[in-house]
Design an enzyme around this catalytic site. Structure first.
Site, PDB file in Angstrom:
ATOM      1  N   SER A  95      -6.666 -11.723  35.391  1.00 50.34           N
ATOM      2  CA  SER A  95      -7.777 -11.759  35.821  1.00 50.34           C
ATOM      3  C   SER A  95      -9.338 -12.777  35.254  1.00 50.34           C
ATOM      4  O   SER A  95      -9.552 -12.460  35.970  1.00 50.34           O
ATOM      5  CB  SER A  95      -8.064 -10.429  34.199  1.00 50.34           C
ATOM      6  OG  SER A  95      -7.928 -11.906  32.599  1.00 50.34           O
ATOM      7  N   GLY A  96      -8.399 -13.972  34.887  1.00 53.16           N
ATOM      8  CA  GLY A  96      -9.062 -15.067  34.859  1.00 53.16           C
ATOM      9  C   GLY A  96      -8.831 -15.390  33.839  1.00 53.16           C
ATOM     10  O   GLY A  96     -10.170 -16.577  33.331  1.00 53.16           O
ATOM     11  N   GLY A  97      -8.883 -14.647  32.756  1.00 53.39           N
ATOM     12  CA  GLY A  97      -8.606 -14.803  31.431  1.00 53.39           C
ATOM     13  C   GLY A  97      -7.829 -15.206  30.487  1.00 53.39           C
ATOM     14  O   GLY A  97      -6.726 -15.718  31.233  1.00 53.39           O
ATOM     15  N   VAL A  98      -7.819 -15.683  29.324  1.00 61.92           N
ATOM     16  CA  VAL A  98      -6.242 -16.499  28.537  1.00 61.92           C
ATOM     17  C   VAL A  98      -5.161 -15.650  28.750  1.00 61.92           C
ATOM     18  O   VAL A  98      -4.205 -16.623  29.169  1.00 61.92           O
ATOM     19  CB  VAL A  98      -6.347 -17.553  27.985  1.00 61.92           C
ATOM     20  CG1 VAL A  98      -7.295 -16.488  26.739  1.00 61.92           C
ATOM     21  CG2 VAL A  98      -5.249 -18.132  26.508  1.00 61.92           C
ATOM     22  N   HIS A 143      -3.546  -4.902   0.345  1.00 62.10           N
ATOM     23  CA  HIS A 143      -3.097  -5.613   1.767  1.00 62.10           C
ATOM     24  C   HIS A 143      -3.126  -6.768   1.944  1.00 62.10           C
ATOM     25  O   HIS A 143      -3.994  -7.944   2.110  1.00 62.10           O
ATOM     26  CB  HIS A 143      -3.887  -4.904   2.922  1.00 62.10           C
ATOM     27  CG  HIS A 143      -3.717  -3.687   3.575  1.00 62.10           C
ATOM     28  ND1 HIS A 143      -2.207  -3.389   4.557  1.00 62.10           N
ATOM     29  CD2 HIS A 143      -3.941  -2.449   2.727  1.00 62.10           C
ATOM     30  CE1 HIS A 143      -2.769  -1.828   4.521  1.00 62.10           C
ATOM     31  NE2 HIS A 143      -3.518  -1.295   3.276  1.00 62.10           N
ATOM     32  N   CYS A 162       0.800  -0.722   0.489  1.00 61.95           N
ATOM     33  CA  CYS A 162      -0.181  -0.152  -0.020  1.00 61.95           C
ATOM     34  C   CYS A 162       0.477   1.400   0.406  1.00 61.95           C
ATOM     35  O   CYS A 162       1.545   1.093  -0.580  1.00 61.95           O
ATOM     36  CB  CYS A 162      -1.093   0.275   1.328  1.00 61.95           C
ATOM     37  SG  CYS A 162      -2.538   1.428   1.103  1.00 61.95           S
ATOM     38  N   SER A 211      -3.734 -12.492  30.596  1.00 61.00           N
ATOM     39  CA  SER A 211      -3.291 -12.677  31.180  1.00 61.00           C
ATOM     40  C   SER A 211      -2.738 -14.083  32.271  1.00 61.00           C
ATOM     41  O   SER A 211      -1.897 -14.219  33.099  1.00 61.00           O
ATOM     42  CB  SER A 211      -3.860 -12.015  32.751  1.00 61.00           C
ATOM     43  OG  SER A 211      -4.682 -12.853  33.412  1.00 61.00           O
ATOM     44  N   GLU A 248      -1.954  -8.766   3.897  1.00 60.07           N
ATOM     45  CA  GLU A 248      -1.872  -9.167   5.762  1.00 60.07           C
ATOM     46  C   GLU A 248      -3.461  -9.306   5.910  1.00 60.07           C
ATOM     47  O   GLU A 248      -3.710 -10.643   6.641  1.00 60.07           O
ATOM     48  CB  GLU A 248      -0.882  -8.609   5.758  1.00 60.07           C
ATOM     49  CG  GLU A 248      -2.141  -7.254   6.257  1.00 60.07           C
ATOM     50  CD  GLU A 248      -1.337  -5.792   5.582  1.00 60.07           C
ATOM     51  OE1 GLU A 248      -1.218  -6.533   3.682  1.00 60.07           O
ATOM     52  OE2 GLU A 248      -1.156  -5.054   5.671  1.00 60.07           O
TER      53      GLU A 248
END
Ligand code: XMP
Length: 554
Positions: free
Chosen positions: A259-262, A205, A109, A264, A207
């Protein structure tokens, strides 16, 4: 892969380091290029575009260079004065010595326009912008396509390929030594190549997923033209992250926000592995979590972090801070501030027993970075929203940040999590934002609204699980709208909240499409919510994609 011919040979003193330098001109999707290359097995690093970076790029000893796109405009008005747009030209300190390195170059681009204008072609301002889908017509062969004999590929002479465009200025003439090999109705030079110098330009683009098979062009550039061997894997990403953490933190100590998420959890596992007992994990219940989540998270994380994990209930503090706040950005900032206050207090307490805690660890991913901060690395991309773990941070913080996933995408983090032994069910949980339910309750957040939303969300998610749909969907959740509407329940007038359901499919959260549910499923969930969740009498489904909407409501 096909054999390398004589003309494919690189300079005699060429040192194959198996990596690519990406020069960032400020595109929102620059890191997507790096990620596509990792997918192909090739490591890439992103450098800012100005001349100060020349030595770093040179010393990086890449096999090839990619120029990213970007929002700036290069066009001179000279040859197109009637059509010329507003003079937005920005001069940048581009270092032409990059061409003298003799490495293969791919310009994407704005990157194509830059190499054109620097090497003797002409780029002009135009009002004939080309945004979104376009049909590319391939007119001649180029090394980025499959070899001529392979007729199964759509990248061959005579083919027409759907691509994604995003430019205003256009290339009027190409530099000496180049030829055009593809065009669209608005771009005569949609692909250009100088096979002798191994320099290529794409106006579209490759990608982004909207360009059909764009990864093949990148693959042929890095593997066939630049001769990179595809050896980069999740294990390399882990080793690099461990090295980076150790060199940044040294003998220091890190308090890691879990945080309990994947994200973190993976960041925590990496930091823990790199530093051992100099890692302290903290999970804070901010009162903005889903039903039963706080207990579930503690149970899930304890086996990985043992006594290095501490859990805190700060829900009242967050809800109090949000009272009277309805502006989305202000909410995110407030939540970010309270999080940091909590972490600073926790660090202070730990310090009394263990010594100074200099660093805060977070599971920030690249999409959080790019949408929160202009710019990530010298670019000029636009801010979309302040993700609390990035843009929501206060200006002054006593701890420095450690973010080992800062340049990775969700699916890559899931692969790393798997490699680190994280439980499969935990890894496949849908993403959940740091500011939690607050960004799913447009307007003021109250404990009462959170309680209603928790129940509605639980019904929705459990219905997805029972229906076997949870894993097909990238992210699903309920939103509690600030609108009340009239209904009739059991012959009695009701006046209740509207609950909205959102479910999207996506690769990485950068773009997304609404999930196409069967109408019966939606009707079933709507009826269950209205029957089981007091305070809700109407259910809507969000059919918006990203863009133009974002996944979360705020
Ligand atoms: P948007 O709403 O920007 O979301 O399209 C893209 C992805 O990012 C998640 N998200 C966040 N994650 N902190 C996070 O850790 C945040 O502040 C945050 N905001 C959005 C969102 O859930 C989606 O998966």
């Amino acid at each position: 892969m096909s054999a390398i011919s004589e003309s494919d040979k690189l300079p005699a003193d060429f040192q194959a380091n198996n990596r690519i330098a990406i020069i960032d001109f400020g595109s929102q999707v620059t890191q997507l290029i790096a990620r596509r290359l990792r997918n192909i097995g090739v490591y890439a690093e992103v450098f800012v575009y100005d001349s100060n970076e020349y030595d770093r790029v040179k010393n990086f000893s890449a096999n090839g260079i990619i120029f990213s796109g970007g929002p700036q405009r290069l066009g001179s008005n000279a040859s197109d004065s009637k059509k010329s747009g507003p003079p937005e030209k920005i001069s940048f300190r581009f270092d032409d010595r990059l061409f003298e390195l003799g490495l293969p170059i791919l310009g994407i681009c704005l990157g194509e326009q830059i190499l054109c204008s620097r090497l003797g072609g002409e780029v002009v301002s135009s009002r004939d912008s080309e945004y979104g889908p376009a049909e590319l017509e391939i007119t001649d062969y180029c090394d980025l396509f499959d070899k001529k004999a392979d007729s199964s590929s759509s990248w061959r002479v005579g083919s027409s390929v759907p691509v994604w465009m995003s430019h205003t200025d256009k290339i009027l003439s190409i530099p000496p030594g180049f030829k055009s090999v593809a065009r669209t109705s608005r771009s005569s030079h949609a692909i250009i190549t100088d096979p002798k110098r191994k320099i290529y330009g794409l106006q579209f683009h490759p990608e982004v997923s909207h360009t059909c098979g764009g990864e093949l062009l990148l693959k042929n550039f890095v593997r066939r033209v630049c001769r990179c061997i595809g050896q980069w894997q999740a294990q390399n990403a882990i080793d690099k992250a461990l090295d980076d953490i150790r060199s940044k933190v040294g003998e220091g100590r890190v308090l890691c926000a879990l945080s309990g998420g994947v994200d973190s959890a993976v960041a925590g596992l990496l930091i823990n592995r790199a530093l051992g007992d100099h890692f302290y994990g903290a999970f804070i219940d901010n009162g903005l979590l889903r039903e039963g989540e706080s207990e579930m998270i503690e149970l899930a994380l304890r086996p990985y972090f043992g006594n290095n994990l501490q859990c805190f209930d700060e829900s009242e503090r967050f809800i109090d801070a949000l009272l009277g706040v309805s502006d989305p950005e202000e909410k995110r900032k407030k939540i970010g501030e309270v999080f940091i206050q909590c972490f600073e207090e926790i660090a202070q307490n730990l310090q009394e027993s263990f010594g100074k805690i200099e660093f805060l660890g977070q599971g920030t991913l690249y999409p959080d970075v790019i949408e929160s901060l202009p710019p990530v690395v010298g670019g000029v991309s636009q801010k979309i929203k302040s993700h609390h773990n990035v843009g929501g941070l206060p200006e002054v913080m006593s701890m420095d940040l450690v973010e080992p996933l800062r340049f990775l995408f969700k699916d890559e983090v899931r692969v790393i999590g798997h490699k680190l032994g994280l439980d499969a069910n935990f890894i496949s949980r849908h993403p959940f934002p740091g500011p939690g339910l607050a960004v799913r309750i447009p307007g003021e957040v109250t404990a009462e609204k959170c309680a209603i939303l928790r129940k509605a969300d639980k019904v929705f998610i459990e219905s997805l699980q029972h229906g076997g749909l949870y894993k097909d969907i990238w992210q699903a959740f309920a939103v509690l709208l600030p609108t009340k509407s009239v209904g009739v329940m059991g012959d009695v007038r009701s006046y209740g909240y509207c609950c909205l359901l959102r479910a999207v499919i996506s690769d990485d959260g950068m773009t997304a499409q609404p999930y196409a549910f069967k109408p019966e499923f939606l009707a079933h969930v709507a009826s269950k919510i209205v029957n089981e969740v007091e305070g809700v009498n109407r259910v809507l489904y969000d059919c918006s994609g990203k863009p133009p909407a974002t996944i979360e409501w705020e």
